[in-house]
Design an enzyme around this catalytic site. Structure first.
Site, PDB file in Angstrom:
ATOM      1  N   CYS A  16      -6.475 -14.047   3.269  1.00 12.36           N
ATOM      2  CA  CYS A  16      -8.156 -14.259   3.423  1.00 12.36           C
ATOM      3  C   CYS A  16      -8.970 -12.762   3.314  1.00 12.36           C
ATOM      4  O   CYS A  16      -8.041 -11.775   3.628  1.00 12.36           O
ATOM      5  CB  CYS A  16      -8.729 -14.983   4.523  1.00 12.36           C
ATOM      6  N   GLY A  42      -7.498 -13.517  -1.712  1.00  9.76           N
ATOM      7  CA  GLY A  42      -7.403 -15.048  -1.625  1.00  9.76           C
ATOM      8  C   GLY A  42      -8.081 -15.614  -2.883  1.00  9.76           C
ATOM      9  O   GLY A  42      -9.204 -15.382  -3.097  1.00  9.76           O
ATOM     10  N   ASN A 117      -9.992 -13.749   8.741  1.00  3.83           N
ATOM     11  CA  ASN A 117      -8.845 -13.401   7.979  1.00  3.83           C
ATOM     12  C   ASN A 117      -7.673 -13.151   9.224  1.00  3.83           C
ATOM     13  O   ASN A 117      -7.968 -12.297  10.073  1.00  3.83           O
ATOM     14  CB  ASN A 117      -9.431 -12.046   7.306  1.00  3.83           C
ATOM     15  N   GLY A 118      -6.757 -13.899   8.911  1.00  6.33           N
ATOM     16  CA  GLY A 118      -5.718 -13.694   9.874  1.00  6.33           C
ATOM     17  C   GLY A 118      -5.313 -14.940  10.387  1.00  6.33           C
ATOM     18  O   GLY A 118      -5.201 -16.082   9.756  1.00  6.33           O
ATOM     19  N   TYR A 257       0.706  -2.851  -0.080  1.00  2.60           N
ATOM     20  CA  TYR A 257       0.446  -3.885  -1.199  1.00  2.60           C
ATOM     21  C   TYR A 257      -0.899  -4.536  -0.834  1.00  2.60           C
ATOM     22  O   TYR A 257      -1.634  -4.660  -2.055  1.00  2.60           O
ATOM     23  CB  TYR A 257       1.669  -4.954  -1.065  1.00  2.60           C
TER      24      TYR A 257
END
Ligand code: SF4
Length: 484
Positions: A16, A42, A117-118, A257
Site C-alpha cells: 500500500c 499498489g 500501509n503495513g 526495490y
C-alpha cells in the site's frame, strides 16, 4: 524487476501507499496526483475520502489511480480542503470492494476515515476478541481492526482513542486518518514502513514517499519519526509520541526495490543507495565479462553502480515495453509462458557473442529469472552471470509486503549451487548482508541491534508474529466465515 501481468507472482510486492493533505482548496485533486506518484506501491485498488467542513465524501474502486480518478466529476464530488487517499495491492486474486480503503466509520465523536500501509501481526487475535465482544466486521482488512478498537475505546479525544487503539496493535504500519478536525499521520514505533511530512504553500501533507510531494510541487519537511503521531489541523502541525521508544527498524527492502528511486527515505536517496549497493556487489562478486545489463527497470541503478565499479560498459541488453496493460488474459500455459516477453525483450544487437553480467534486485521464486536468462542466451550471449542486489530472500515478510510462503522461496529451497543450476547461469552471486549495510552507510550489521528490518534475509523478525505463531497468517479472508 518485472511487474504486472503474469510476472507478478514472482515478486515481493509493497501492499500500500498513503497520502493525506490538510488546508488546500484542491485537496482531492492533489491527493489523486499524490496517489499517481505512489502507484508502484499498489495497483489493485485506489480510494480517496475528502471532508468539506460539513460532510465526508468518498470514491473508491478497483484498478489503477487513473481508472478511478481521471474524471473531473469524480474529483469535484470530493469537495473540501482536507483529503486522504490510498493505493492498495491485493494479496488475494480478487479485490473485494469492501476492503478498498480508506475505510470510513461514524463514531460518537463524528466521522473518521482511515487507511494504512503495513500489516498487523496480531490482527487475528484482536479481531477474535472484538468479535467476541460484539463488533461486527464488514471487511477482512486489518485496518478495520483499528477502526473497531477506536470505536470501543473509552478515551475522550480522537487522538487519545487512536493512541489507545494503536497501543493494542502489533505490527508495521504507516497510517493516515481524516477526522472532522484534522488529518492525522502515525508511524509504528519501529518505523518499519516510511512516512514523510511535507508542505505546499499553507497546506500540510503526510505521505509514504517524497516522490508524492514532488509531483504536486510540495516541499519535503521531514520524516515522521517512528512512534510519532502528527496531527494537522487549523492550528498547524502538532506532534505527540505516546509509545514506548524502541530502536528503529526501517524496512531495508524499501531501498533495494519498493520505494521509487527518486524518493529520499530517512535522509538517504533511494537511487544513490541502489547505486552504492551495485558498487559493493561489484567489489564482493567480480567476474570477467564484457557488459553489465540491468533487468529493467528496478535493476538499473544497481547495474549502473556495478558497471562503474567494475569498469565495464553498461548496456540496455533487455528492453522493457512500458505500454503493456495489466489485464492480459492468459488462456493457456503456452501463452502464459510468453508473458515475460510481453514486458521484456532481449536486445540481440548488444548481447550476441558477449559475456553478460545481468543485474537484478532480488530472486523470489526464480521463475522469472529463469525466463530472462533463457531469453538472454537465446539472443546469443556467450556467458550469463547473474548478480543480485539483495541478499537471498530466505523468509517471508509479515510487515506489509506480499510474499510467497517460505517453501516457495528459491533461496529457502536451494543452496547457491542449486540456484545457479536452476536459473541456468554460469555464475550467481548475491550481495552479502554486511555488504548491504556498508552500502547503506553503516559499518556493518550490528547483530545485537540491527539498524534496519532485514527479516526476509536473516529471519530476525523485529516484531512478534502473534498470528503466525498461531498459524493464522493467511486466514484473514476466511475469518468472516469463521466468526459469523
Ligand atoms: S521482512 Fe523484508 S520486506 Fe518485510 S519489512 Fe522486513 S526487510 Fe522489509
Amino acid at each position: 524487476m518485472l511487474t504486472g501481468g503474469g510476472a507478478d507472482a514472482d515478486r515481493f510486492h509493497e501492499e500500500c501507499g498513503v497520502f493525506g493533505i490538510y488546508g488546500h482548496p484542491d485537496a482531492a485533486a492533489l491527493t489523486a496526483l499524490g496517489l499517481h506518484a505512489l502507484q508502484h506501491r499498489g495497483q489493485e485498488a485506489a480510494g480517496i475520502v475528502a471532508y468539506d467542513g460539513e460532510q465526508f465524501s468518498a470514491h473508491r474502486g478497483p484498478g489503477l489511480v487513473s481508472d478511478n480518478f481521471s474524471s473531473k466529476d469524480v474529483i469535484q464530488r470530493l469537495g473540501g480542503s482536507a483529503a486522504i487517499g490510498h493505493v492498495r495491492y491485493a494479496t488475494t486474486g480478487e479485490v473485494a470492494l469492501r476492503n478498498i480503503q480508506p475505510l470510513f466509520a461514524d463514531f460518537e465523536f463524528g466521522g473518521l476515515a482511515i487507511c494504512h500501509n503495513g500489516n498487523l501481526t496480531n490482527n487475528y487475535q484482536l479481531r477474535r476478541q472484538l468479535v467476541r465482544r460484539g463488533s461486527l466486521f464488514q471487511s477482512t482488512s486489518d485496518t478495520e481492526v483499528i477502526v473497531h478498537l477506536i470505536a470501543t475505546s473509552l478515551k475522550d479525544t480522537v487522538v487519545d482513542r487512536m493512541t489507545d487503539a494503536l497501543r493494542q496493535v502489533e505490527g508495521a504500519y504507516s497510517l493516515v486518518a481524516l477526522s472532522q478536525e484534522a488529518v492525522i499521520g502515525v508511524r509504528d514505533p519501529l518505523g518499519v514502513r516510511p512516512l514523510v511530512l511535507g508542505k505546499l504553500a499553507d497546506a500540510w501533507i503526510v505521505t509514504s514517499e517524497t516522490c508524492a510531494l514532488d509531483i504536486i510541487g510540495g516541499e519535503f519537511v521531514r520524516d515522521v519519526e517512528p512512534g510519532e503521531i502528527v496531527i494537522i489541523g487549523p492550528g498547524g502541525v502538532r506532534s505527540v509520541k505516546p509509545f514506548t521508544k524502541v530502536p528503529e527498524r526501517l524496512c531495508v527492502f524499501e531501498y533495494i526495490y519498493f520505494a521509487r528511486p527518486d524518493s529520499v527515505l530517512e535522509g538517504r536517496s533511494v537511487y544513490e543507495a541502489r547505486k552504492r549497493i551495485g558498487r559493493e556487489l561489484a567489489r564482493e562478486a567480480p567476474v570477467d565479462a564484457d557488459i553489465v545489463v540491468p533487468v529493467p527497470d528496478s535493476g538499473v541503478p544497481a547495474a549502473l553502480g556495478y558497471a562503474a565499479e567494475a569498469g565495464l560498459p553498461f548496456e540496455l541488453g533487455i528492453i522493457r515495453n512500458h505500454y503493456v496493460g495489466r489485464t492480459f488474459i492468459e488462456p493457456t500455459d503456452q501463452i502464459r509462458n510468453l508473458g515475460v516477453r510481453l514486458k521484456h525483450n532481449a536486445n540481440r544487437a548488444d548481447l550476441e557473442g558477449k559475456r553478460v553480467i545481468l543485474v537484478d534486485d532480488s530472486i523470489v521464486r526464480g521463475t522469472t529469472s529463469t525466463k530472462i536468462v533463457e531469453m538472454v542466451r537465446n539472443a546469443g550471449a556467450r556467458e550469463v552471470h547473474m548478480r543480485i542486489s539483495s541478499p537471498p530472500t530466505n523468509f517471508p515478510c509479515f510487515y506489509g509486503i506480499a510474499t510467497p510462503s517460505r517453501e516457495q522461496l528459491l533461496a529457502a529451497r536451494f543452496d547457491l549451487e542449486q540456484m545457479t543450476k536452476y536459473i541456468g547461469v554460469d555464475s550467481l552471486a548475491f550481495i552479502s548482508i554486511e555488504g548491504l549495510y556498508r552500502a547503506m552507510g553503516e559499518e556493518g550489521r550490528s547483530a545485537g541491534r540491527p539498524q534496519f528490518c532485514d527479516a526476509c534475509f536473516t529471519g530476525d523478525y523485529p516484531i512478534r508474529l502473534a498470528d503466525a505463531d498461531e498459524g493464522k497468517v493467511s486466514v484473514q479472508l476466511s475469518l468472516l466465515a469463521e466468526t459469523a
